[in-house]
Design a protein around this motif. Structure first.
Motif, mmCIF file in Angstrom:
data_model
loop_
_atom_site.group_PDB
_atom_site.id
_atom_site.type_symbol
_atom_site.label_atom_id
_atom_site.label_comp_id
_atom_site.label_asym_id
_atom_site.label_seq_id
_atom_site.Cartn_x
_atom_site.Cartn_y
_atom_site.Cartn_z
ATOM 1 N N SER A 37 0.815 -1.213 0.000
ATOM 2 C CA SER A 37 0.000 0.000 0.000
ATOM 3 C C SER A 37 0.852 1.269 0.000
ATOM 4 C CB SER A 37 -0.933 -0.004 1.212
ATOM 5 O OG SER A 37 -0.184 -0.021 2.413
ATOM 6 N N HIS A 38 2.169 1.114 -0.262
ATOM 7 C CA HIS A 38 3.036 2.294 -0.274
ATOM 8 C C HIS A 38 2.642 3.244 -1.398
ATOM 9 C CE1 HIS A 38 5.379 1.092 -3.822
ATOM 10 N NE2 HIS A 38 5.340 -0.144 -3.333
ATOM 11 N N GLU A 39 3.020 4.489 -1.222
ATOM 12 C CA GLU A 39 2.769 5.484 -2.266
ATOM 13 C C GLU A 39 3.917 5.462 -3.269
ATOM 14 O OE1 GLU A 39 1.628 9.396 -1.087
ATOM 15 O OE2 GLU A 39 0.624 8.661 0.720
ATOM 16 N N GLY A 40 3.584 5.698 -4.515
ATOM 17 C CA GLY A 40 4.619 5.790 -5.547
ATOM 18 C C GLY A 40 5.146 4.435 -5.972
#
Length: 74
Positions: A37-40
Motif C-alpha cells: 500500500s506504499h505510495e509511488g
C-alpha cells in the motif's frame, strides 16, 4: 559503492500443486514489496510471471526436471 540498477531475470523451476505455487508467489511478492500500500513506485521495480510447465517445450520440461533433481535427496 553506488551501483547502477540493471535488469535481471531470476528463474525458479519447481514441481508443486497450483495451491503451493499461489502461496509461494504470494511470498515472493511480500519479499519484493513488503508494503503493497506504499505510495509511488517500489524501491525495487519488478514483474512476476508464472508459466505452467505444460506450456513449455518437451526439451525445456526435461531440462528443468533434470535441474530440479539436483535438489532432491539421494
Amino acid at each position: 559503492m553506488n551501483e547502477t540498477p540493471q535488469l535481471w531475470k531470476v528463474v525458479i523451476a519447481l514441481e508443486a500443486t497450483s495451491e503451493q505455487v499461489e502461496a509461494l508467489t504470494d511470498r515472493f511478492v511480500e519479499t519484493i514489496c513488503p508494503d503493497p500500500s506504499h505510495e509511488g513506485w517500489c524501491d525495487t521495480p519488478w514483474a512476476l510471471h508464472v508459466v505452467e510447465g505444460d506450456s513449455l517445450s518437451t526439451n525445456e520440461q526435461e531440462r528443468l526436471r533434470d535441474e530440479i533433481k539436483d535438489t532432491m535427496e539421494s
